[in-house]
Design a protein around this motif. Structure first.
Motif, PDB file in Angstrom:
ATOM      1  N   THR A 185       0.827  -1.203   0.000  1.00 44.91           N
ATOM      2  CA  THR A 185       0.000   0.000   0.000  1.00 44.91           C
ATOM      3  C   THR A 185       0.863   1.256   0.000  1.00 44.91           C
ATOM      4  O   THR A 185       0.612   2.196  -0.767  1.00 44.91           O
ATOM      5  N   LEU A 186       1.894   1.265   0.836  1.00 46.36           N
ATOM      6  CA  LEU A 186       2.801   2.414   0.875  1.00 46.36           C
ATOM      7  C   LEU A 186       3.555   2.573  -0.444  1.00 46.36           C
ATOM      8  O   LEU A 186       3.761   3.694  -0.911  1.00 46.36           O
ATOM      9  N   CYS A 187       3.959   1.478  -1.044  1.00 44.86           N
ATOM     10  CA  CYS A 187       4.656   1.557  -2.334  1.00 44.86           C
ATOM     11  C   CYS A 187       3.745   2.116  -3.419  1.00 44.86           C
ATOM     12  O   CYS A 187       4.190   2.894  -4.267  1.00 44.86           O
ATOM     13  N   GLY A 188       2.495   1.731  -3.406  1.00 41.36           N
ATOM     14  CA  GLY A 188       1.543   2.277  -4.376  1.00 41.36           C
ATOM     15  C   GLY A 188       1.341   3.770  -4.195  1.00 41.36           C
ATOM     16  O   GLY A 188       1.316   4.526  -5.171  1.00 41.36           O
ATOM     17  N   ALA A 189       1.241   4.205  -2.947  1.00 43.37           N
ATOM     18  CA  ALA A 189       1.080   5.636  -2.677  1.00 43.37           C
ATOM     19  C   ALA A 189       2.323   6.412  -3.089  1.00 43.37           C
ATOM     20  O   ALA A 189       2.229   7.493  -3.690  1.00 43.37           O
ATOM     21  N   VAL A 190       3.482   5.873  -2.797  1.00 40.76           N
ATOM     22  CA  VAL A 190       4.731   6.544  -3.167  1.00 40.76           C
ATOM     23  C   VAL A 190       4.900   6.560  -4.684  1.00 40.76           C
ATOM     24  O   VAL A 190       5.424   7.527  -5.252  1.00 40.76           O
ATOM     25  N   ALA A 191       4.451   5.517  -5.368  1.00 38.54           N
ATOM     26  CA  ALA A 191       4.536   5.488  -6.835  1.00 38.54           C
ATOM     27  C   ALA A 191       3.709   6.616  -7.442  1.00 38.54           C
ATOM     28  O   ALA A 191       4.160   7.291  -8.381  1.00 38.54           O
ATOM     29  N   VAL A 192       2.531   6.856  -6.913  1.00 41.97           N
ATOM     30  CA  VAL A 192       1.697   7.954  -7.406  1.00 41.97           C
ATOM     31  C   VAL A 192       2.384   9.290  -7.149  1.00 41.97           C
ATOM     32  O   VAL A 192       2.417  10.174  -8.017  1.00 41.97           O
TER      33      VAL A 192
END
Length: 84
Positions: free
Chosen positions: A9-16
């Motif tokens: 979840t954190l990786c997805g947010a950071v990717a955005v």
């Protein structure tokens, strides 16, 4: 909630956030390429020499794409999550 779900979840947010960051830069392509090269190099170094510090980070598709898109902070986060 397990640590892997939090991590993804954190990786997805950071990717955005990183995509927004790259699009706001004046030199978009150069900024992305610099981040991709440094992230890939950091992942390779941690994969090769990480056992010295106890971090066994495999070279799989998730780690490779994450380090190319997100750069060195992703690799640092992988090492931290490895110790948890």
């Amino acid at each position: 909630m397990d640590t892997e779900m939090i991590f993804r979840t954190l990786c997805g947010a950071v990717a955005v956030i990183m995509v927004i960051y790259y699009f706001r830069r004046e030199k978009k392509l150069l900024s992305f390429l610099t981040g991709a090269v440094t992230g890939g190099a950091a992942l390779f170094i941690v994969n090769k020499y990480g056992l010295m510090i106890g971090a066994d980070i495999p070279l799989n598709i998730f780690n490779t794409v994450g380090s190319i898109v997100l750069g060195v902070p992703f690799v640092i986060f992988l090492v931290i999550m490895n110790f948890l």
